[in-house]
Write an enzyme that holds these catalytic residues in place. Structure first.
Site, mmCIF file in Angstrom:
data_model
loop_
_atom_site.group_PDB
_atom_site.id
_atom_site.type_symbol
_atom_site.label_atom_id
_atom_site.label_comp_id
_atom_site.label_asym_id
_atom_site.label_seq_id
_atom_site.Cartn_x
_atom_site.Cartn_y
_atom_site.Cartn_z
ATOM 1 N N TYR A 55 0.959 -1.226 0.066
ATOM 2 C CA TYR A 55 -0.105 -0.123 -0.121
ATOM 3 C C TYR A 55 0.874 1.116 0.044
ATOM 4 O O TYR A 55 1.705 1.388 0.687
ATOM 5 C CB TYR A 55 -0.739 0.137 1.169
ATOM 6 C CG TYR A 55 -2.421 -0.073 0.907
ATOM 7 C CD1 TYR A 55 -2.867 1.299 0.163
ATOM 8 C CD2 TYR A 55 -3.290 -0.997 0.839
ATOM 9 C CE1 TYR A 55 -4.203 1.212 -0.210
ATOM 10 C CE2 TYR A 55 -4.458 -0.986 0.626
ATOM 11 C CZ TYR A 55 -5.120 0.028 -0.115
ATOM 12 O OH TYR A 55 -6.211 0.235 -0.656
ATOM 13 N N GLU A 57 -0.474 5.030 -0.718
ATOM 14 C CA GLU A 57 -1.322 6.214 -0.687
ATOM 15 C C GLU A 57 -0.191 7.537 -0.562
ATOM 16 O O GLU A 57 0.508 7.396 0.212
ATOM 17 C CB GLU A 57 -2.472 6.144 -0.073
ATOM 18 C CG GLU A 57 -3.497 5.289 -0.524
ATOM 19 C CD GLU A 57 -4.811 5.450 0.692
ATOM 20 O OE1 GLU A 57 -4.733 6.024 1.501
ATOM 21 O OE2 GLU A 57 -5.946 4.694 0.129
ATOM 22 N N ASP A 208 -4.720 14.233 -25.716
ATOM 23 C CA ASP A 208 -5.022 12.873 -25.278
ATOM 24 C C ASP A 208 -4.374 12.103 -26.345
ATOM 25 O O ASP A 208 -4.845 11.682 -27.114
ATOM 26 C CB ASP A 208 -6.397 12.690 -25.049
ATOM 27 C CG ASP A 208 -6.808 11.208 -24.926
ATOM 28 O OD1 ASP A 208 -6.040 10.202 -24.809
ATOM 29 O OD2 ASP A 208 -8.048 10.889 -24.675
ATOM 30 N N THR A 234 -2.300 6.393 -22.407
ATOM 31 C CA THR A 234 -2.385 4.888 -22.020
ATOM 32 C C THR A 234 -1.143 4.524 -22.248
ATOM 33 O O THR A 234 -0.194 4.756 -23.170
ATOM 34 C CB THR A 234 -3.620 4.125 -22.608
ATOM 35 O OG1 THR A 234 -3.293 4.035 -24.028
ATOM 36 C CG2 THR A 234 -5.015 4.593 -22.705
ATOM 37 N N LYS A 237 -1.294 0.864 -25.342
ATOM 38 C CA LYS A 237 -1.603 0.692 -26.718
ATOM 39 C C LYS A 237 -0.412 0.649 -27.522
ATOM 40 O O LYS A 237 0.555 -0.101 -27.468
ATOM 41 C CB LYS A 237 -2.648 1.882 -26.979
ATOM 42 C CG LYS A 237 -3.891 1.758 -26.189
ATOM 43 C CD LYS A 237 -4.976 2.885 -26.390
ATOM 44 C CE LYS A 237 -6.221 2.776 -25.667
ATOM 45 N NZ LYS A 237 -7.118 3.836 -25.779
ATOM 46 N N ARG A 243 -1.150 -2.501 -19.039
ATOM 47 C CA ARG A 243 -2.646 -1.744 -18.911
ATOM 48 C C ARG A 243 -2.562 -0.641 -17.868
ATOM 49 O O ARG A 243 -2.182 -0.708 -16.533
ATOM 50 C CB ARG A 243 -3.752 -2.612 -18.717
ATOM 51 C CG ARG A 243 -4.884 -2.255 -18.783
ATOM 52 C CD ARG A 243 -5.702 -3.471 -19.118
ATOM 53 N NE ARG A 243 -5.436 -3.945 -20.477
ATOM 54 C CZ ARG A 243 -5.803 -3.608 -21.646
ATOM 55 N NH1 ARG A 243 -6.695 -2.518 -21.525
ATOM 56 N NH2 ARG A 243 -5.437 -4.213 -22.523
HETATM 57 C C1 LIG Z 1 -8.013 4.287 -25.041
HETATM 58 C C2 LIG Z 1 -8.323 5.596 -24.897
HETATM 59 C C3 LIG Z 1 -8.722 6.231 -23.573
HETATM 60 C C4 LIG Z 1 -9.028 5.387 -22.300
HETATM 61 O O1 LIG Z 1 -8.164 4.417 -22.038
HETATM 62 P P1 LIG Z 1 -8.732 3.431 -21.012
HETATM 63 O O2 LIG Z 1 -7.114 2.711 -20.352
HETATM 64 O O3 LIG Z 1 -9.244 2.416 -21.651
HETATM 65 O O4 LIG Z 1 -9.342 4.003 -19.960
HETATM 66 C C5 LIG Z 1 -8.940 7.446 -23.677
HETATM 67 N N1 LIG Z 1 -8.591 8.516 -24.686
HETATM 68 C C6 LIG Z 1 -8.158 8.006 -25.921
HETATM 69 C C7 LIG Z 1 -8.399 8.933 -27.128
HETATM 70 C C8 LIG Z 1 -8.170 6.350 -25.942
HETATM 71 O O5 LIG Z 1 -8.174 6.045 -27.221
#
Ligand SMILES: *Cc1c(COP(=O)(O)O)cnc(C)c1O
Length: 428
Positions: A55, A57, A208, A234, A237, A243
């Protein structure tokens, strides 16, 4: 099913059996979902490490629990590697997902009810960009920009971000925050015009980069870091890590971002995943990763050309990243995204249906299909193999009502996968 060779410590029979099934699925069928990848054994091992027991936090040096000497170093290492990778002032590696990272940024920079200008969902935006189904639209007011109309003239690019529309909406609605970035968009997203429009109306800019973070790290896409107040992404990807999510930002926003992630949104951080993120950030810094990112894009271009040759229309006319968005209507007016995804599943080709701009069909049915090259490039597929995959897809979709055709395609797919196992060297 034989057990997964990567999960040798698991003794629970039922879980072992399921992991064996999933190992077989991942290594005998093609993974073309644009948001997926194959993380390295080092990343998988770190994510399965003893750090899951702790833990922690708070943040390094400011924890609410004892015993965090080592964990502090783990998280600091991840933060240091991430700021170095993207040339950023500050990093937060705690978000459990990309969606959490986005909501934390909204919470950090905005008051409830503030206006956010982001991409429309059916044009390529993400749920967290203001979908009525997302909690984001409960707390903030979203205005949405879109893409230009479809063009059949190769000299005039169509279905690309309409910056006149972005600017007009920004001037009319004076958003506190502009969001750049998309989930189903195959072109480079230039951060510069977004920054100019944000400056013109006094808005923050969040980029993003969930999908393209690996392409940015690999140097094949422009970095938004010098232009955006905050960049979210993320780690699983194109970046090919565990993840999870992460945020980098300008120093002036660091405190507010950190407070919004914890205690604003989350409790204890997943330090095992943070260790895996650190491993992935180091992998992404290597020349081999830049080479990988280049191949992902070259493969997508070859894949797109071959798909077009099979009679599919490419949304926006092509691709500059790792994904291709197909409009299925030119290939077969009767074929929906849902039916295509299901037929391809039976042929061993994993994809996802997706809306296309101004899709006449619902988000559950769709007229589009999204495919990506990030995962299978990791497995070793090259341009020739992706061109062959385009042929297999077309064959399966034309013969979707004929079990014999689907079985034949599935056999060819299995042969391709056997020759390109992403965990070559860790098998058996
Ligand atoms: C995949 C994605 C997210 C969210 O990612 P998660 O890990 O699935 O919550 C946010 N913004 C964009 C543009 C994405 O393609």
């Amino acid at each position: 099913m034989s057990p997964s060779p990567l999960d040798r410590w698991i003794t629970d029979d039922e879980v072992v059996a399921l992991l064996g099934d999933e190992w077989a699925r991942q290594t005998t069928t093609l993974q073309l979902i644009a948001s997926e990848n194959f993380a390295s054994p080092a990343v998988l091992a770190a994510a399965g490490s003893i750090l899951t027991n702790k833990y922690a936090e708070g943040y390094p040096g400011r924890r609410y629990y004892g015993g965090n000497q080592v964990v502090d170093e783990v998280e600091d290492l991840a933060r240091r590697r991430l700021t170095a990778l993207f040339g950023a002032d500050h990093a937060n590696v705690q978000p459990h997902s990309g969606a959490n990272a986005n909501v934390a940024v909204y919470e950090a920079l905005l008051e409830p009810g503030d206006t956010i200008l982001a991409m429309r969902l059916d044009q390529g935006g993400h749920l967290t960009h203001g979908s009525p189904a997302s909690i984001t639209s409960t707390f903030w007011r979203f205005v949405s920009y879109g893409v230009t109309p479809r063009s059949d003239d190769p000299a005039v690019p169509g279905e690309v971000i309409d910056f006149d529309n972005v600017r007009d909406l920004a001037l009319a609605h004076r958003p506190r925050l502009i969001v750049a970035g998309a989930t189903a968009y195959s072109r480079v997203i230039d951060p510069v015009p977004f920054r100019e429009i944000a400056d013109e109306v006094g808005a923050y800019l969040m980029f993003d980069s969930a999908h393209v973070a690996g392409l940015i790290a690999g140097g094949v896409h422009p970095s938004p870091v010098p232009y955006a107040d905050v960049v979210t992404f993320t780690t699983h990807k194109t970046l090919r890590g565990p993840r999870g999510g992460a945020i980098v930002c300008r120093e002036e926003h660091a405190k507010r971002i950190d407070s919004a992630v914890f205690p604003g949104q989350q409790g204890g951080p997943l330090e095992h995943v943070i260790a895996a993120k650190a491993v992935a950030f180091e992998e992404a810094r290597q020349p081999a990763f830049a080479d990988y990112a280049g191949r992902v894009v070259a493969n997508a271009r070859a894949f797109a050309a071959a798909l077009e040759g099979q009679g599919f229309r490419l949304v926006s006319g092509g691709t500059e990243n790792h994904m291709v968005l197909l409009d299925l209507r030119d290939f077969d007016g009767e074929l929906t995204g849902k039916v295509a995804q299901e037929a391809l599943d039976r042929a061993g080709i994993t994809t996802n249906r997706n809306t296309i701009p101004d899709d006449p069909r619902s988000a559950f049915v769709t007229s589009g299909l999204r495919v990506g090259t990030a995962a299978e490039t990791t497995a070793g597929l090259g341009e020739a193999e992706f061109a062959a995959v385009a042929g297999l897809m077309a064959r399966a979709l034309r013969g979707r009502d004929d079990e014999a055709v689907l079985t034949e395609v599935r056999r060819d797919v299995a042969a391709l996968c056997a020759a390109h196992n992403p965990y070559q060297g860790f098998v058996g």
